[in-house]
Scaffold this motif. Structure first.
Motif, mmCIF file in Angstrom:
data_model
loop_
_atom_site.group_PDB
_atom_site.id
_atom_site.type_symbol
_atom_site.label_atom_id
_atom_site.label_comp_id
_atom_site.label_asym_id
_atom_site.label_seq_id
_atom_site.Cartn_x
_atom_site.Cartn_y
_atom_site.Cartn_z
ATOM 1 N N THR A 168 40.591 35.664 44.556
ATOM 2 C CA THR A 168 41.066 37.003 44.218
ATOM 3 C C THR A 168 42.109 37.484 45.207
ATOM 4 O O THR A 168 41.923 37.392 46.424
ATOM 5 C CB THR A 168 39.890 38.002 44.200
ATOM 6 O OG1 THR A 168 38.897 37.537 43.276
ATOM 7 C CG2 THR A 168 40.354 39.381 43.781
ATOM 8 N N PRO B 31 43.595 34.434 50.074
ATOM 9 C CA PRO B 31 42.845 35.169 49.048
ATOM 10 C C PRO B 31 41.364 35.271 49.385
ATOM 11 O O PRO B 31 40.846 34.547 50.233
ATOM 12 C CB PRO B 31 43.063 34.318 47.790
ATOM 13 C CG PRO B 31 43.252 32.928 48.319
ATOM 14 C CD PRO B 31 43.964 33.085 49.639
ATOM 15 N N ARG B 32 40.708 36.183 48.718
ATOM 16 C CA ARG B 32 39.255 36.262 48.806
ATOM 17 C C ARG B 32 38.637 35.202 47.906
ATOM 18 O O ARG B 32 39.247 34.782 46.923
ATOM 19 C CB ARG B 32 38.761 37.650 48.371
ATOM 20 C CG ARG B 32 39.186 38.782 49.288
ATOM 21 C CD ARG B 32 38.243 39.978 49.148
ATOM 22 N NE ARG B 32 38.028 40.343 47.763
ATOM 23 C CZ ARG B 32 38.680 41.312 47.125
ATOM 24 N NH1 ARG B 32 39.633 41.974 47.740
ATOM 25 N NH2 ARG B 32 38.407 41.605 45.865
ATOM 26 N N ASP C 57 35.704 32.308 42.030
ATOM 27 C CA ASP C 57 36.812 33.238 41.849
ATOM 28 C C ASP C 57 37.659 33.303 43.115
ATOM 29 O O ASP C 57 37.124 33.497 44.213
ATOM 30 C CB ASP C 57 36.303 34.650 41.531
ATOM 31 C CG ASP C 57 35.599 34.730 40.192
ATOM 32 O OD1 ASP C 57 35.963 33.955 39.285
ATOM 33 O OD2 ASP C 57 34.675 35.563 40.043
ATOM 34 N N GLU D 248 42.888 42.796 37.286
ATOM 35 C CA GLU D 248 41.808 43.772 37.205
ATOM 36 C C GLU D 248 42.313 45.088 37.788
ATOM 37 O O GLU D 248 42.428 45.231 38.998
ATOM 38 C CB GLU D 248 40.582 43.296 37.985
ATOM 39 C CG GLU D 248 40.027 41.975 37.475
ATOM 40 C CD GLU D 248 38.879 41.458 38.333
ATOM 41 O OE1 GLU D 248 37.901 40.967 37.762
ATOM 42 O OE2 GLU D 248 38.964 41.572 39.573
ATOM 43 N N ARG E 103 42.685 38.109 39.672
ATOM 44 C CA ARG E 103 41.547 37.192 39.850
ATOM 45 C C ARG E 103 41.787 35.901 39.087
ATOM 46 O O ARG E 103 42.051 35.911 37.889
ATOM 47 C CB ARG E 103 40.253 37.857 39.376
ATOM 48 C CG ARG E 103 39.027 36.943 39.473
ATOM 49 C CD ARG E 103 37.745 37.713 39.210
ATOM 50 N NE ARG E 103 37.779 38.401 37.937
ATOM 51 C CZ ARG E 103 37.445 37.843 36.768
ATOM 52 N NH1 ARG E 103 37.059 36.566 36.728
ATOM 53 N NH2 ARG E 103 37.489 38.538 35.646
ATOM 54 N N CYS E 104 41.672 34.782 39.799
ATOM 55 C CA CYS E 104 41.776 33.455 39.206
ATOM 56 C C CYS E 104 40.398 32.806 39.223
ATOM 57 O O CYS E 104 39.822 32.622 40.308
ATOM 58 C CB CYS E 104 42.787 32.603 39.954
ATOM 59 S SG CYS E 104 43.140 31.021 39.135
ATOM 60 N N SER E 105 39.871 32.487 38.056
ATOM 61 C CA SER E 105 38.506 31.955 37.950
ATOM 62 C C SER E 105 38.526 30.470 37.568
ATOM 63 O O SER E 105 39.371 30.030 36.791
ATOM 64 C CB SER E 105 37.708 32.734 36.902
ATOM 65 O OG SER E 105 37.614 34.092 37.251
ATOM 66 N N ASN F 137 43.114 44.035 41.495
ATOM 67 C CA ASN F 137 43.133 42.648 41.945
ATOM 68 C C ASN F 137 43.763 41.749 40.892
ATOM 69 O O ASN F 137 43.807 42.081 39.714
ATOM 70 C CB ASN F 137 41.707 42.135 42.195
ATOM 71 C CG ASN F 137 40.939 42.979 43.171
ATOM 72 O OD1 ASN F 137 41.427 43.310 44.231
ATOM 73 N ND2 ASN F 137 39.706 43.343 42.805
ATOM 74 N N ASP G 235 43.950 40.805 46.450
ATOM 75 C CA ASP G 235 43.867 42.264 46.466
ATOM 76 C C ASP G 235 45.282 42.839 46.412
ATOM 77 O O ASP G 235 46.113 42.552 47.265
ATOM 78 C CB ASP G 235 43.150 42.717 47.740
ATOM 79 C CG ASP G 235 42.829 44.199 47.741
ATOM 80 O OD1 ASP G 235 43.493 44.968 47.017
ATOM 81 O OD2 ASP G 235 41.917 44.610 48.483
ATOM 82 N N THR H 285 51.241 37.368 34.867
ATOM 83 C CA THR H 285 49.931 36.717 34.950
ATOM 84 C C THR H 285 49.675 35.867 33.715
ATOM 85 O O THR H 285 49.219 34.720 33.809
ATOM 86 C CB THR H 285 48.818 37.767 35.116
ATOM 87 O OG1 THR H 285 49.031 38.511 36.307
ATOM 88 C CG2 THR H 285 47.451 37.107 35.182
ATOM 89 N N SER I 40 30.538 35.440 49.407
ATOM 90 C CA SER I 40 31.930 35.864 49.320
ATOM 91 C C SER I 40 32.551 35.812 50.700
ATOM 92 O O SER I 40 31.855 35.826 51.716
ATOM 93 C CB SER I 40 32.033 37.280 48.747
ATOM 94 O OG SER I 40 31.409 38.209 49.613
#
Length: 210
Positions: free
Chosen positions: A184, A172-173, A182, A64, A203-205, A201, A186, A77, A127
């Motif tokens: 994420t 990660p977040r 998610d 992102e 982001r892995c969902s 970011n 940063d 990625t 979060s």
């Protein structure tokens, strides 16, 4: 004279008794406040950990961008996303305090424990940050974000100077929304000709399947 001495003694005793009672109240109040702080910390720590319980299937891995170009990271990625297809994560609770995870659909047996620290914000109520502690196998952040290791970033110091560092991928977040989780990373900041730029970011969902 004797009456005056007796009065002073009684007054002193009463004062000492009052001080003792006040000290006892202070001790009880401090113990109560300490228990409240520990309880709040535990709720904050366990808040997201409880929400994660169950089984999750890999959904997507994306970059992102917030500015600039990360073409090389996008290629890496996409390559990693193809490798992660079919990956599932299982989270469960053991006893009152231990939260455990298992990476499934992989050759090596990978499991460990995890903790979360929630950040209570009105705009992002679920979060925070997540820490994985592997017992065996591959660390989850390495599995998801290893291709980003060695990526440079910069930090603005209090004196206005820019410090060059390497991106950390181990904490990660995490954010939860409905049936999606998610994780994420940063990408941090870089100092561009036009000023500081947030790179975005990775982001892995995951989607909940159980």
């Amino acid at each position: 004279m004797a009456l005056g001495v007796l009065t002073l003694i009684l007054t002193g005793c009463a004062s000492a008794k009052h001080q003792q009672m006040r000290n006892e109240r202070d001790i009880l109040r401090e113990a109560y406040e300490d228990a409240q702080r520990k309880s709040t910390f535990k709720r904050s720590r366990d808040f997201l950990s409880d929400d994660m319980l169950g089984k999750w299937r890999f959904l997507k891995l994306v970059v992102e961008e917030w500015g600039g170009s990360e073409d090389l990271l996008k290629v890496k990625t996409a390559r990693t996303a193809r490798r992660l297809k079919g990956l599932t994560l299982r989270f469960w609770k053991s006893g009152d305090t231990a939260y455990q995870y298992q990476i499934e659909n992989m050759m090596s047996k990978t499991h460990g424990t995890y903790t979360t620290r929630a950040v209570h914000r009105e705009d992002k109520p679920k979060s925070g940050r997540i820490h994985f502690y592997p017992i065996s196998g591959t660390q989850i952040p390495d599995l998801l974000f290893n291709f980003a290791k060695g990526t440079p970033q910069q930090v603005l110091l209090s004196d206005g100077e820019a410090l060059s560092t390497i991106l950390k991928i181990d904490i990660p977040r995490i954010s939860m929304k409905e049936k999606q989780m998610d994780l994420t990373l940063d990408l941090g900041m870089i100092l561009a000709p036009d000023g500081w730029l947030h790179r975005g970011n990775i982001r892995c969902s995951f989607e909940r399947i159980e």
